[in-house]
Design a protein around this motif. Sequence first.
Motif, PDB file in Angstrom:
ATOM      1  N   TYR A 137       0.829  -1.203   0.000  1.00 55.66           N
ATOM      2  CA  TYR A 137       0.000   0.000   0.000  1.00 55.66           C
ATOM      3  C   TYR A 137       0.866   1.256   0.000  1.00 55.66           C
ATOM      4  CZ  TYR A 137      -3.467  -3.427   1.489  1.00 55.66           C
ATOM      5  OH  TYR A 137      -4.270  -4.531   1.573  1.00 55.66           O
ATOM      6  N   GLN A 138       0.229   2.405  -0.279  1.00 51.77           N
ATOM      7  CA  GLN A 138       0.937   3.680  -0.262  1.00 51.77           C
ATOM      8  C   GLN A 138       1.515   3.955   1.123  1.00 51.77           C
ATOM      9  OE1 GLN A 138      -1.338   7.021  -1.686  1.00 51.77           O
ATOM     10  NE2 GLN A 138       0.149   8.528  -0.968  1.00 51.77           N
ATOM     11  N   PHE A 139       0.713   3.700   2.156  1.00 52.55           N
ATOM     12  CA  PHE A 139       1.180   3.828   3.531  1.00 52.55           C
ATOM     13  C   PHE A 139       1.496   2.421   4.024  1.00 52.55           C
ATOM     14  CE2 PHE A 139      -1.649   7.368   2.597  1.00 52.55           C
ATOM     15  CZ  PHE A 139      -0.816   8.445   2.871  1.00 52.55           C
ATOM     16  N   HIS A 140       2.658   2.252   4.596  1.00 51.11           N
ATOM     17  CA  HIS A 140       3.211   0.914   4.797  1.00 51.11           C
ATOM     18  C   HIS A 140       2.380   0.005   5.704  1.00 51.11           C
ATOM     19  CE1 HIS A 140       4.550   2.419   8.700  1.00 51.11           C
ATOM     20  NE2 HIS A 140       5.058   3.477   8.078  1.00 51.11           N
ATOM     21  N   HIS A 141       1.639   0.566   6.672  1.00 50.01           N
ATOM     22  CA  HIS A 141       0.811  -0.234   7.587  1.00 50.01           C
ATOM     23  C   HIS A 141       1.616  -1.334   8.288  1.00 50.01           C
ATOM     24  CE1 HIS A 141      -2.732   1.861   6.246  1.00 50.01           C
ATOM     25  NE2 HIS A 141      -2.598   1.439   5.015  1.00 50.01           N
ATOM     26  N   LEU A 142       2.857  -1.034   8.633  1.00 52.64           N
ATOM     27  CA  LEU A 142       3.657  -1.995   9.392  1.00 52.64           C
ATOM     28  C   LEU A 142       3.183  -2.030  10.839  1.00 52.64           C
ATOM     29  CD1 LEU A 142       7.223  -1.077   8.048  1.00 52.64           C
ATOM     30  CD2 LEU A 142       5.733  -2.939   7.278  1.00 52.64           C
ATOM     31  N   LEU A 143       3.383  -3.159  11.493  1.00 53.54           N
ATOM     32  CA  LEU A 143       3.021  -3.278  12.905  1.00 53.54           C
ATOM     33  C   LEU A 143       4.087  -2.584  13.745  1.00 53.54           C
ATOM     34  CD1 LEU A 143       1.883  -7.003  12.843  1.00 53.54           C
ATOM     35  CD2 LEU A 143       0.431  -4.971  12.892  1.00 53.54           C
ATOM     36  N   PRO A 144       3.721  -1.531  14.472  1.00 54.65           N
ATOM     37  CA  PRO A 144       4.728  -0.678  15.122  1.00 54.65           C
ATOM     38  C   PRO A 144       5.514  -1.357  16.231  1.00 54.65           C
ATOM     39  CG  PRO A 144       2.508  -0.061  15.824  1.00 54.65           C
ATOM     40  CD  PRO A 144       2.348  -1.033  14.692  1.00 54.65           C
ATOM     41  N   ASP A 145       4.959  -2.392  16.858  1.00 54.99           N
ATOM     42  CA  ASP A 145       5.631  -3.041  17.984  1.00 54.99           C
ATOM     43  C   ASP A 145       6.538  -4.190  17.563  1.00 54.99           C
ATOM     44  OD1 ASP A 145       4.380  -1.324  19.769  1.00 54.99           O
ATOM     45  OD2 ASP A 145       2.644  -2.645  19.987  1.00 54.99           O
ATOM     46  N   PHE A 146       6.658  -4.403  16.258  1.00 55.14           N
ATOM     47  CA  PHE A 146       7.492  -5.489  15.742  1.00 55.14           C
ATOM     48  C   PHE A 146       8.592  -4.919  14.865  1.00 55.14           C
ATOM     49  CE2 PHE A 146       3.447  -7.378  16.765  1.00 55.14           C
ATOM     50  CZ  PHE A 146       3.779  -8.594  17.339  1.00 55.14           C
ATOM     51  N   ASP A 147       9.753  -5.564  14.872  1.00 57.00           N
ATOM     52  CA  ASP A 147      10.846  -5.054  14.042  1.00 57.00           C
ATOM     53  C   ASP A 147      10.647  -5.464  12.583  1.00 57.00           C
ATOM     54  OD1 ASP A 147      11.865  -7.688  13.711  1.00 57.00           O
ATOM     55  OD2 ASP A 147      13.154  -7.509  15.464  1.00 57.00           O
ATOM     56  N   LEU A 149      12.217  -7.544  10.582  1.00 52.46           N
ATOM     57  CA  LEU A 149      12.190  -8.978  10.320  1.00 52.46           C
ATOM     58  C   LEU A 149      10.855  -9.588  10.729  1.00 52.46           C
ATOM     59  CD1 LEU A 149      14.174 -11.291   9.339  1.00 52.46           C
ATOM     60  CD2 LEU A 149      14.402 -11.841  11.765  1.00 52.46           C
ATOM     61  N   GLU A 150      10.374  -9.240  11.910  1.00 52.03           N
ATOM     62  CA  GLU A 150       9.119  -9.804  12.413  1.00 52.03           C
ATOM     63  C   GLU A 150       7.934  -9.401  11.544  1.00 52.03           C
ATOM     64  OE1 GLU A 150      10.287  -9.895  17.181  1.00 52.03           O
ATOM     65  OE2 GLU A 150       9.507  -8.070  16.256  1.00 52.03           O
ATOM     66  N   ASN A 151       7.950  -8.178  11.005  1.00 50.22           N
ATOM     67  CA  ASN A 151       6.857  -7.738  10.139  1.00 50.22           C
ATOM     68  C   ASN A 151       6.769  -8.575   8.866  1.00 50.22           C
ATOM     69  OD1 ASN A 151       5.044  -5.163  10.558  1.00 50.22           O
ATOM     70  ND2 ASN A 151       6.951  -4.740  11.673  1.00 50.22           N
ATOM     71  N   VAL A 152       7.889  -9.100   8.430  1.00 53.79           N
ATOM     72  CA  VAL A 152       7.897  -9.938   7.221  1.00 53.79           C
ATOM     73  C   VAL A 152       7.685 -11.409   7.567  1.00 53.79           C
ATOM     74  CG1 VAL A 152       9.201 -10.516   5.126  1.00 53.79           C
ATOM     75  CG2 VAL A 152       9.430  -8.249   6.138  1.00 53.79           C
ATOM     76  N   VAL A 153       8.025 -11.787   8.781  1.00 54.35           N
ATOM     77  CA  VAL A 153       7.822 -13.170   9.234  1.00 54.35           C
ATOM     78  C   VAL A 153       6.343 -13.453   9.502  1.00 54.35           C
ATOM     79  CG1 VAL A 153       8.189 -14.723  11.213  1.00 54.35           C
ATOM     80  CG2 VAL A 153      10.134 -13.545  10.171  1.00 54.35           C
ATOM     81  N   LEU A 154       5.642 -12.501  10.117  1.00 52.18           N
ATOM     82  CA  LEU A 154       4.279 -12.759  10.601  1.00 52.18           C
ATOM     83  C   LEU A 154       3.309 -13.263   9.536  1.00 52.18           C
ATOM     84  CD1 LEU A 154       3.825  -9.919  13.244  1.00 52.18           C
ATOM     85  CD2 LEU A 154       3.755 -12.386  13.639  1.00 52.18           C
ATOM     86  N   PRO A 155       3.231 -12.629   8.344  1.00 52.05           N
ATOM     87  CA  PRO A 155       2.281 -13.163   7.353  1.00 52.05           C
ATOM     88  C   PRO A 155       2.603 -14.582   6.915  1.00 52.05           C
ATOM     89  CG  PRO A 155       3.670 -11.463   6.383  1.00 52.05           C
ATOM     90  CD  PRO A 155       3.888 -11.408   7.849  1.00 52.05           C
ATOM     91  N   GLN A 156       3.866 -14.947   6.996  1.00 51.47           N
ATOM     92  CA  GLN A 156       4.243 -16.321   6.649  1.00 51.47           C
ATOM     93  C   GLN A 156       3.774 -17.303   7.718  1.00 51.47           C
ATOM     94  OE1 GLN A 156       8.345 -16.697   4.808  1.00 51.47           O
ATOM     95  NE2 GLN A 156       8.548 -14.683   5.764  1.00 51.47           N
ATOM     96  N   LEU A 157       3.874 -16.896   8.982  1.00 55.48           N
ATOM     97  CA  LEU A 157       3.391 -17.769  10.056  1.00 55.48           C
ATOM     98  C   LEU A 157       1.886 -17.968   9.939  1.00 55.48           C
ATOM     99  CD1 LEU A 157       5.396 -16.415  13.141  1.00 55.48           C
ATOM    100  CD2 LEU A 157       5.982 -18.298  11.597  1.00 55.48           C
ATOM    101  N   VAL A 158       1.166 -16.905   9.588  1.00 58.52           N
ATOM    102  CA  VAL A 158      -0.289 -17.004   9.392  1.00 58.52           C
ATOM    103  C   VAL A 158      -0.606 -18.019   8.292  1.00 58.52           C
ATOM    104  CG1 VAL A 158      -2.339 -15.750   8.632  1.00 58.52           C
ATOM    105  CG2 VAL A 158      -0.769 -14.686  10.266  1.00 58.52           C
ATOM    106  N   ALA A 159       0.256 -18.057   7.269  1.00 54.03           N
ATOM    107  CA  ALA A 159       0.045 -18.988   6.149  1.00 54.03           C
ATOM    108  C   ALA A 159       0.524 -20.403   6.464  1.00 54.03           C
ATOM    109  CB  ALA A 159       0.752 -18.467   4.905  1.00 54.03           C
TER     110      ALA A 159
END
Length: 228
Positions: free
Chosen positions: A97-107, A109-119
């Motif tokens: 998205y235009q605005f990144h919408h990253l999870l602020p409490d995660f670094d 690496l974790e922001n990229v790991v989380l969607p994979q864990l969900v999958a």
Amino acid sequence: MNDLGVKPVVELKALTRSFEQGGERIDVLRGVDLAIRPGEIVALLGPSGSGKSTLLQAVGLLEGGFGGEIVIAGHSAEKSNSRARTALRRDHLGFVYQFHHLLPDFDALENVVLPQLVAGTPRAEAEARAQELLVALGLGHRLDHRPSQLSGGEQQRVAVARGLANKPDLVLADEPTGNLDEATSDRVLAEFLSLVRGEGSAALIATHNERLAQKMDRVVRLHEGLLA
């Protein structure tokens, strides 16, 4: 570009979308036809308010109310129940998205790991994949930094890595560099396109910027609810 005989990763047939506003019917999409094949990067060009985001929401199966047909990886979204549509979104699509919408409490690496864990990806594999993508985007030294510690360009690079984390067949990007200055925008887009091509994914990238659109494989223009 892939051979024209290859089956599209997404196909829109006579797609429509209307809204009621102030007692008036507004036709945002009036019969859109579009096919995107594996590995093809398509720019969706149009001014603000032309319906680009609405079209991306349709392809991303993010809301209902659309007429026509949406086929993703050979599966008709209209003929799929809610669970099947969620699976289509998870297994075949990535979002930036235009605005990144990253999870602020995660670094980063974790922001990229989380969607994979969900999958359902094992953590070790997810972390290796996240690191690979972030290093490719020049963020190998920023893996343990939270979004607030990153520049705007770095935040958007993390968002790009997250969108590609699950190896989607199609990446949907809505003005992915629209919130950045021109020089940073050019760098991030070049890295994004290079990574998408390297991954072999297709992409539909909405923009109002003609100059950026010309860097992609094909340009389609949304005008008065139709693709020109």
